[in-house]
Design an enzyme around this catalytic site. Structure first.
Site, PDB file in Angstrom:
ATOM      1  N   GLU A  65      11.802   0.845   6.621  1.00  0.00           N
ATOM      2  CA  GLU A  65      12.276   1.697   5.523  1.00  0.00           C
ATOM      3  C   GLU A  65      12.684   3.057   6.088  1.00  0.00           C
ATOM      4  OE1 GLU A  65       9.624  -0.254   1.940  1.00  0.00           O
ATOM      5  OE2 GLU A  65       8.815   1.507   2.990  1.00  0.00           O
ATOM      6  N   ASP A  81       3.579  -4.628   2.395  1.00  0.00           N
ATOM      7  CA  ASP A  81       3.729  -5.938   1.759  1.00  0.00           C
ATOM      8  C   ASP A  81       3.262  -7.082   2.644  1.00  0.00           C
ATOM      9  OD1 ASP A  81       5.141  -5.453  -0.889  1.00  0.00           O
ATOM     10  OD2 ASP A  81       6.415  -4.330   0.472  1.00  0.00           O
TER      11      ASP A  81
END
Length: 310
Positions: A65, A81
């Site tokens: 990210e 995640d």
């Protein structure tokens, strides 16, 4: 189907350079085959590996990210995640100095999977048909997928609730504002936080394990200046199991993290196997700057380095 935006990656030991726009988003990479992305009226459908029917379930992949804007580059390696194909991120400053994070210790990749099995959390691991691990789901997704019990953290949550029924939890959410403090006390099923004047500023229902692991639902953290910062601090304390050992949060002593028998073993193991100890084992692992993040105000290059699995 979404338009195919895939870029062929570098061969083993080689590099590939691409130009990135000023943007906030993700860079996905997959090994062996392309990821499947689709569009709906609500936007882009991204891989959801906790869903056994997701078309990407059996593909080995991961993502980083980033945000690139006029303030510079922020790029992280994330395990919020899942834990999967190993990689590190970095950025080069104008003078040539490179900052990086996310590298595993030697043998760290397989050590995370074996550690999860030893901790009784092997149900988080998703394997290929030949038995090779594809990933370990984060515990919140693991609860959703049935990999660990829904009440995994209940014993610790209950002990925290009992402790602060008769004592006070002090939260100092901003390191640069040491005089901004909030005081938590439990009454029944609710923890109320007051300010220095004694006024109640926010309250939390007793959370469940999923709320703790996901830092949401009963531990929702809006982007404000009171509830959000308190919730972030609570979330970090629950996941790191420091709320019983230190009534002053956040706890700055990383040596005391994950010491309780009931803890986030997923995050514990990933941090333990990282070369610099930094990771994003849960959503607010940045409380106290324990996250795997690189920031460079004037980046010349950014890096995603795909590491060996051994």
């Amino acid at each position: 189907p979404a338009p195919d935006a895939a870029i062929a990656g570098p061969a083993n030991g080689q590099t590939k350079t691409i130009r990135m726009p000023k943007f906030s988003g993700r860079v996905y990479f997959s090994i062996g085959q392309k990821l499947v992305f689709k569009l709906t009226s609500g936007g882009l459908v991204q891989p959801a590996v906790q869903n056994p029917s997701d078309p990407n379930h059996d593909i080995l992949f991961n993502w980083s990210e980033y945000t690139l804007n006029d303030g510079g580059l922020w790029i992280n390696s994330t395990q919020v995640d899942m834990f999967s194909a190993p990689y590190a991120v970095g950025a080069k400053a104008p003078g040539g100095t490179v900052k990086n994070t996310g590298h595993l210790k030697a043998g760290g990749y397989n050590a995370v999977f074996s550690g999860l099995r030893s901790a009784g959390w092997g149900g988080l691991i998703q394997n290929r048909q030949d038995g090779t691990p594809l990933r370990a789901l984060s515990p919140g997704h693991g609860i959703e997928a049935g990999g660990i019990p829904a009440g995994t953290m209940n014993d610790y949550i209950n002990r925290v609730w009992n402790k602060y029924s008769s004592s006070t939890l002090t939260v100092t959410p901003f390191a640069n504002e040491p005089n901004t403090k909030y005081y938590g006390r439990v009454s029944g099923n609710v923890m109320n936080f007051t300010n220095g004047s004694g006024a109640v500023v926010t309250s939390f229902q007793k959370p469940d394990s999923d709320s703790v692991f996901g830092c949401y639902k009963l531990l929702d953290a809006p982007n404000d200046t009171v509830r959000g910062p308190i919730s972030r601090t609570l979330c970090a304390g629950f996941n790191r199991s420091t709320l019983l050992t230190n009534p002053n949060q956040p706890d700055a002593n990383g040596a005391g993290f994950y010491r309780d028998a009931v803890t986030n073993h997923y995050s514990r193991l990933i941090h333990d196997r990282m070369a610099d100890g930094k990771a994003y084992g849960f959503a607010f692992d940045d409380v106290g700057a324990h996250e795997s993040l690189v920031h460079e105000a004037n980046p010349q290059e950014a890096f995603m380095t795909l590491d060996p699995f051994n």
